[in-house]
Design an enzyme around this catalytic site. Structure first.
Site, PDB file in Angstrom:
ATOM      1  N   CYS A  82       0.816  -1.219   0.000  1.00 49.61           N
ATOM      2  CA  CYS A  82       0.000   0.000   0.000  1.00 49.61           C
ATOM      3  C   CYS A  82       0.852   1.271   0.000  1.00 49.61           C
ATOM      4  O   CYS A  82       0.331   2.366  -0.203  1.00 49.61           O
ATOM      5  CB  CYS A  82      -0.952  -0.028   1.181  1.00 49.61           C
ATOM      6  SG  CYS A  82      -2.080  -1.428   1.072  1.00 49.61           S
ATOM      7  N   HIS A 115      -3.265   7.007   3.243  1.00 50.99           N
ATOM      8  CA  HIS A 115      -3.693   5.750   2.632  1.00 50.99           C
ATOM      9  C   HIS A 115      -5.040   5.349   3.239  1.00 50.99           C
ATOM     10  O   HIS A 115      -5.254   5.527   4.437  1.00 50.99           O
ATOM     11  CB  HIS A 115      -2.628   4.682   2.914  1.00 50.99           C
ATOM     12  CG  HIS A 115      -3.055   3.299   2.554  1.00 50.99           C
ATOM     13  ND1 HIS A 115      -3.553   2.989   1.316  1.00 50.99           N
ATOM     14  CD2 HIS A 115      -3.069   2.142   3.278  1.00 50.99           C
ATOM     15  CE1 HIS A 115      -3.849   1.689   1.290  1.00 50.99           C
ATOM     16  NE2 HIS A 115      -3.569   1.167   2.460  1.00 50.99           N
ATOM     17  N   ASN A 156     -10.005  -0.317   0.145  1.00 51.35           N
ATOM     18  CA  ASN A 156      -8.549  -0.225   0.082  1.00 51.35           C
ATOM     19  C   ASN A 156      -8.076  -0.668  -1.303  1.00 51.35           C
ATOM     20  O   ASN A 156      -8.138  -1.851  -1.626  1.00 51.35           O
ATOM     21  CB  ASN A 156      -7.942  -1.113   1.182  1.00 51.35           C
ATOM     22  CG  ASN A 156      -6.427  -1.051   1.221  1.00 51.35           C
ATOM     23  OD1 ASN A 156      -5.799  -0.478   0.323  1.00 51.35           O
ATOM     24  ND2 ASN A 156      -5.844  -1.639   2.246  1.00 51.35           N
TER      25      ASN A 156
HETATM   26  C1  LIG Z   1      -9.308  -6.158   9.416  1.00 51.37           C
HETATM   27  C2  LIG Z   1      -9.890  -5.234  10.474  1.00 51.37           C
HETATM   28  C3  LIG Z   1     -10.932  -4.329   9.855  1.00 51.37           C
HETATM   29  C4  LIG Z   1     -10.569  -6.062  11.552  1.00 51.37           C
HETATM   30  O1  LIG Z   1     -11.117  -5.216  12.527  1.00 51.37           O
HETATM   31  P1  LIG Z   1     -10.899  -5.532  14.073  1.00 51.37           P
HETATM   32  O2  LIG Z   1     -11.647  -4.529  14.813  1.00 51.37           O
HETATM   33  O3  LIG Z   1      -9.407  -5.646  14.291  1.00 51.37           O
HETATM   34  O4  LIG Z   1     -11.602  -6.913  14.224  1.00 51.37           O
HETATM   35  P2  LIG Z   1     -10.999  -8.312  14.687  1.00 51.37           P
HETATM   36  O5  LIG Z   1     -10.104  -8.854  13.628  1.00 51.37           O
HETATM   37  O6  LIG Z   1     -10.464  -8.166  16.077  1.00 51.37           O
HETATM   38  O7  LIG Z   1     -12.313  -9.160  14.720  1.00 51.37           O
HETATM   39  C5  LIG Z   1     -13.377  -8.896  15.640  1.00 51.37           C
HETATM   40  C6  LIG Z   1     -14.491  -9.889  15.393  1.00 51.37           C
HETATM   41  O8  LIG Z   1     -15.161  -9.566  14.154  1.00 51.37           O
HETATM   42  C7  LIG Z   1     -15.197 -10.728  13.342  1.00 51.37           C
HETATM   43  N1  LIG Z   1     -15.133 -10.312  11.935  1.00 51.37           N
HETATM   44  C8  LIG Z   1     -14.043 -10.175  11.152  1.00 51.37           C
HETATM   45  N2  LIG Z   1     -14.416  -9.770   9.939  1.00 51.37           N
HETATM   46  C9  LIG Z   1     -15.757  -9.651   9.964  1.00 51.37           C
HETATM   47  C10 LIG Z   1     -16.698  -9.252   9.003  1.00 51.37           C
HETATM   48  N3  LIG Z   1     -16.363  -8.910   7.754  1.00 51.37           N
HETATM   49  N4  LIG Z   1     -17.999  -9.216   9.368  1.00 51.37           N
HETATM   50  C11 LIG Z   1     -18.384  -9.555  10.605  1.00 51.37           C
HETATM   51  N5  LIG Z   1     -17.531  -9.937  11.555  1.00 51.37           N
HETATM   52  C12 LIG Z   1     -16.221  -9.973  11.240  1.00 51.37           C
HETATM   53  C13 LIG Z   1     -14.005 -11.539  13.744  1.00 51.37           C
HETATM   54  O9  LIG Z   1     -14.153 -12.886  13.369  1.00 51.37           O
HETATM   55  C14 LIG Z   1     -13.986 -11.326  15.232  1.00 51.37           C
HETATM   56  O10 LIG Z   1     -14.954 -12.172  15.794  1.00 51.37           O
HETATM   57  P3  LIG Z   1     -14.659 -12.918  17.192  1.00 51.37           P
HETATM   58  O11 LIG Z   1     -14.474 -11.803  18.176  1.00 51.37           O
HETATM   59  O12 LIG Z   1     -15.887 -13.730  17.395  1.00 51.37           O
HETATM   60  O13 LIG Z   1     -13.414 -13.708  16.966  1.00 51.37           O
HETATM   61  C15 LIG Z   1      -8.782  -4.389  11.141  1.00 51.37           C
HETATM   62  O14 LIG Z   1      -7.966  -5.233  11.908  1.00 51.37           O
HETATM   63  C16 LIG Z   1      -7.930  -3.666  10.149  1.00 51.37           C
HETATM   64  O15 LIG Z   1      -8.375  -2.751   9.495  1.00 51.37           O
HETATM   65  N6  LIG Z   1      -6.637  -4.030  10.066  1.00 51.37           N
HETATM   66  C17 LIG Z   1      -5.694  -3.366   9.214  1.00 51.37           C
HETATM   67  C18 LIG Z   1      -6.039  -3.632   7.799  1.00 51.37           C
HETATM   68  C19 LIG Z   1      -5.096  -2.956   6.875  1.00 51.37           C
HETATM   69  O16 LIG Z   1      -4.742  -1.841   7.074  1.00 51.37           O
HETATM   70  N7  LIG Z   1      -4.741  -3.683   5.824  1.00 51.37           N
HETATM   71  C20 LIG Z   1      -4.025  -3.239   4.717  1.00 51.37           C
HETATM   72  C21 LIG Z   1      -2.689  -2.777   5.081  1.00 51.37           C
HETATM   73  S1  LIG Z   1      -2.287  -1.514   4.075  1.00 51.37           S
END
Ligand SMILES: CC(C)(COP(=O)(O)OP(=O)(O)OC[C@H]1O[C@@H](n2cnc3c(N)ncnc32)[C@H](O)[C@@H]1OP(=O)(O)O)[C@@H](O)C(=O)NCCC(=O)NCCS
Length: 338
Positions: free
Chosen positions: A122, A263, A293
């Protein structure tokens, strides 16, 4: 605070034109609700994304670059044959080789140009931008086309709810040229890589380590793998660190910026970084709800949004920032001269 622009060796460089492109097909949160166990409310609250675009079958990321490049060159009023270098930031190239830059060069008819791709996740656009800026500052070239684009939907597993809601396709291109007398253009940058983060965000299959086999396909190694929470923590910390370093080094604060163009990976990462910089939220560019993204595509797309919203005007100081696979981190300070 007062900006003190450090002198550079060579010619100052500026952006002289911008063009962007997203393919017409849209995947909404409602579409994703039919594919995986997710819902619009979760996606909006945790990421800020409402919809993302998808490249049609039969096209590659070079086609996104070509559309963006054509708009960029038309905005500047020059022919493709005048472009001297093409640099493409992408991690979703049309093919393992040749470089996407070669495909773009041929498709737009940039007959005299050379070029190459930059793989920095990214941060791809920001890193490609700096490579281009240095080619202009050194006096080696006067017209460098820098593209940042990704076709992430091609590498996304639509049975994995933790990644499929995040990614989309799109990108943009800018033209770099020497600044005129009295213009400042690019001021400073802070780019970093940290390969210890390679395990948190990657696409394992298809390269020289894991060439494609039935087994790599069965194990879904041709899809994006992400440890979301690990990437999230790194992104929040490093976006703030890199941007603060650039601002401090140049004697300014967030309050001196015309706008901040981060970003677009997650709205919460953007808000956390902007808070740490003390930025007025109205001057932080956010368009993640429309595009998701798009990796190397997000910053040129957000530049376009900033221009459309009247938040990016001639003479404004602008800070760009990205974090991506690698890990890679990039922050760039420039004065907008268009
Ligand atoms: C991916 C992201 C959105 C997840 O959000 P989060 O708040 O960290 O959520 P978690 O991964 O802790 O998951 C929380 C819960 O939601 C659930 N969950 C994950 N994706 C889900 C979705 N699309 N819909 C519903 N529930 C979802 C998980 O399974 C988890 O459930 P559990 O508590 O029963 O295990 C976040 O971590 C993120 O944005 N990370 C960085 C991504 C990024 O920048 N990527 C590119 C790099 S440039």
């Amino acid at each position: 605070m007062a900006l003190s622009v450090r002198p550079i060796v060579g010619t100052r460089c500026k952006i002289t034109a911008l063009g962007t492109y997203v393919p017409p097909q849209i995947i909404t949160n409602q579409d994703l609700e039919k594919m995986v166990d997710t819902n619009d409310q979760w996606i909006m609250e945790r990421t800020g994304i409402k919809e993302r675009h998808k490249l049609a079958a039969g096209l590659g990321v070079s086609d996104i670059c070509v559309e963006a490049a054509k708009k960029c060159l038309a905005a500047r009023g020059i022919e493709a044959s005048e472009v001297e270098v093409i640099i493409v930031g992408t991690v979703t190239p049309d093919m393992m080789f040749p470089a996407t830059a070669c495909l773009v060069q041929n498709k737009i008819g940039a007959k005299g140009a050379w070029g190459f791709d930059v793989s920095a996740g990214c941060s791809g656009f920001v890193f490609a931008l700096q490579a281009g800026v240095k080619l202009v500052e050194s006096g080696a070239h006067k017209k460098v086309l820098v593209c940042g684009a990704d076709a992430n939907t091609r590498m996304t597993d639509y049975t994995d709810r933790t990644t499929c809601v995040l990614f989309g396709d799109g990108g943009g291109a800018v033209l770099l040229e020497p600044a005129e007398e009295g213009e400042i253009g690019f001021i400073d940058y802070q780019n970093e890589i940290d390969g210890s983060g390679a395990t948190a965000l990657n696409l394992k299959g298809g390269g020289s380590l894991n060439p494609p086999t039935h087994e790599t396909i069965d194990k879904k190694m041709h899809y994006i793998y992400q440890d979301g929470p690990a990437v999230y923590k790194f992104a929040v910390r490093k976006m703030a660190e890199a941007t603060s370093k650039v601002l401090e080094r140049n004697g300014i604060t967030g309050a001196d910026l015309g706008c901040f163009i981060p970003h677009q990976a997650n709205k919460r990462i953007i808000t956390a970084t902007a808070d740490r910089l003390g930025m007025d939220p109205s001057r932080v560019i956010v368009n993640i709800e429309k595009y998701g993204n798009t990796s190397a595509g997000t910053i040129p797309l957000a530049m376009e949004t900033a221009v459309e919203e009247g938040k990016l005007n001639k003479g404004d100081l602008v800070l760009l920032a990205a974090v991506g696979a690698g890990f890679s981190v990039g922050a760039v300070l420039l004065r907008w001269e268009i």
